[in-house]
Write a protein that holds these residues in place. Structure first.
Motif, PDB file in Angstrom:
ATOM      1  N   ASP A  46       5.211  35.132  12.022  1.00  0.00           N
ATOM      2  CA  ASP A  46       5.494  35.883  10.765  1.00  0.00           C
ATOM      3  C   ASP A  46       6.713  36.069  10.419  1.00  0.00           C
ATOM      4  OD1 ASP A  46       3.840  36.435   8.033  1.00  0.00           O
ATOM      5  OD2 ASP A  46       4.467  38.383   8.465  1.00  0.00           O
TER       6      ASP A  46
ATOM      7  N   HIS B 130       9.124  37.659   6.807  1.00  0.00           N
ATOM      8  CA  HIS B 130       9.336  38.215   5.527  1.00  0.00           C
ATOM      9  C   HIS B 130      10.725  38.614   5.033  1.00  0.00           C
ATOM     10  CE1 HIS B 130       5.145  39.303   4.305  1.00  0.00           C
ATOM     11  NE2 HIS B 130       4.692  39.267   5.576  1.00  0.00           N
TER      12      HIS B 130
ATOM     13  N   HIS C 199       1.350  41.493  11.238  1.00  0.00           N
ATOM     14  CA  HIS C 199       0.745  40.110  10.743  1.00  0.00           C
ATOM     15  C   HIS C 199       0.976  38.866  11.652  1.00  0.00           C
ATOM     16  CE1 HIS C 199       1.871  41.014   6.366  1.00  0.00           C
ATOM     17  NE2 HIS C 199       1.115  41.922   6.768  1.00  0.00           N
TER      18      HIS C 199
HETATM   19 MG    MG Z   1       3.368  38.086   6.581  1.00  0.00          MG
END
Ligand code: MG
Length: 419
Positions: free
Chosen positions: A261, A263, A295
């Motif tokens: 993941d 961000h 995540h």
């Molecule tokens: Mg995410």
């Protein structure tokens, strides 16, 4: 043979079982709806569906589920996904009666023909026996339903709101009713359409209201409906007796899942990692709380279960997940693991980025992740690395995380082709 003799039933009669699993079923405690809770490693719904599919005269099984329960259904019945007799689930309604109606309508739409007889069964009665099913099927006629029932053995009292006895009920002629309840398909569909999805608690009541006659056949004490915590213990005991005679279970099958993941950094003074706010000179942008670790771990668990990805279960377009705490996504993935009968045993995470510095927080993050996963600290690894100023993480544009998990699945729940 007189002309009025009933036509002999043949194996050509098409019987379909309709399993009502749309209830929230929270009475038994625990976060999961009860029909998805495992008993000795197998979800109740799976046990129920297997019992029905094992009967040679049942051509197919149709399950009615709650609108938000598809992921639980997929996890519970994954081992049966190759069985063409298990029809795709349909979504139920607000009441049991409405759910049954929707299930019947789905059966009426089957392209190669609706059933002759439908057996409507509670998802929470996994101990239905072949003999009981035979008794019900044997008593269904063209214009008559059949339901299993047991006599009342205890004396029945009527009492007021203060629990003061106001009378004794004559128990002669009173019966406790179970499922499966069998009906000729067309008349019960018509009866349910006429009743229109009200609040009657069993299908025989719908049939009665429509003037369809219903015959009682002997029920079975073991065919109890799992409702309370006591019922769960009774079910465990019942299965323990069976298991004691069975050969030892084969070793569980390890499944490895990986997740990744990213961000992007934005304005802010902290980032969320493992559910903790870690000070930073930037924040992370996301629809939820942008916790890259949780995540990645959630996706790794879903990967090990082969049940899609976090975006399928929690679409970013869904306003319910705006600013959501990511621990909720993780809890859902862990619920699916339980429903599947699996056990998470290990998790390894790498956080990738130039900031924030992880070392001062590492042990706290590791402990928090272990707690969220229900694992001992020794079974959780948390590492961090930079990318030597290279790439998007090196340019401080965002933060990434990778996760690998190991889940043990019971061998009997993994189809041979998937081992
Ligand atoms: Mg995410």
């Amino acid at each position: 043979m007189p002309e009025s003799a009933p036509k002999e039933k043949t194996l050509l009669q098409r019987n379909i079982a309709l399993v009502v699993a749309a209830g929230r079923g929270l009475r038994a405690g625990g976060g999961l709806p009860k029909q998805y809770r495992p008993i000795r490693g197998r979800a109740i719904l799976r046990r129920t569906v297997e019992a029905l599919l094992a009967h040679r005269r049942i051509a197919a099984v149709q399950v009615v589920i709650a609108a938000d329960a598809r992921a639980f259904y997929d996890a519970a019945l994954a081992p049966l996904c190759d069985d063409a007799r298990l029809l795709a689930p349909v979504t139920g309604g607000a009441s049991r009666q409405e759910s049954v109606l929707r299930g019947l309508e789905a059966l009426a739409r089957i392209p190669d023909g609706a059933p002759d007889v439908v057996l409507i069964h509670d998802a929470a009665r996994p101990f239905v026996s072949a003999a009981l099913i035979d008794r019900v099927l044997g008593a269904v006629e063209a214009e008559r339903g059949a339901i299993p029932a047991l006599p009342l053995v205890d004396t029945v009292k009527r009492a007021d709101d203060e629990c003061l006895v106001t009378g004794t009920v004559e128990r002669h002629g009173l019966w406790r009713v179970q499922t499966p309840q069998g009906f000729p398909f067309a008349p019960i569909l018509a009866a349910h359409r006429r009743a229109g999805g009200g609040a009657l608690t069993d299908d025989a009541a719908v049939a009665e209201a429509a003037g369809l006659s219903v015959r009682l056949v002997p029920g079975d004490e073991d065919n109890f409906k799992i409702t309370t915590a006591d019922d769960f213990r009774r079910a465990e005991r019942l299965l323990a007796t069976v298991a004691a005679d069975a050969p030892a279970a084969p070793a569980p099958i390890p499944r490895i899942g990986q997740g990744f993941d990213v961000h992007r950094f934005g304005p802010g003074d902290h980032v969320m990692l493992c559910g903790l706010a870690i000070p930073c000179d930037a924040g992370l942008i996301g629809h939820s709380d942008a916790d890259v670790v949780l995540h990645a771990v959630t996706d790794a668990i879903l990967g090990a279960l082969a049940l899609g990805d976090i975006g399928q279960h929690f679409p970013p377009s869904d306003p319910r997940f705006k600013d959501a705490a990511s621990a909720r996504f993780l809890a859902h993935a862990l619920d699916l693991t339980r429903v599947r009968g699996g056990r998470l045993v290990h998790c390894d995470v790498t956080i990738i980025g130039e900031k924030p510095r992880i070392a001062p927080h590492r042990e706290r993050l590791r402990g928090e992740l272990a707690a969220l996963l229900g694992l001992k600290r020794e079974a959780v690894s948390l590492k961090a690395t930079t990318t030597e100023k290279l790439g998007f993480t090196g340019r401080d544009e965002g933060l990434a995380a990778q996760a690998v998990v190991t889940i043990l699945l019971p061998a009997e729940s993994v189809p041979a082709a998937a081992r």
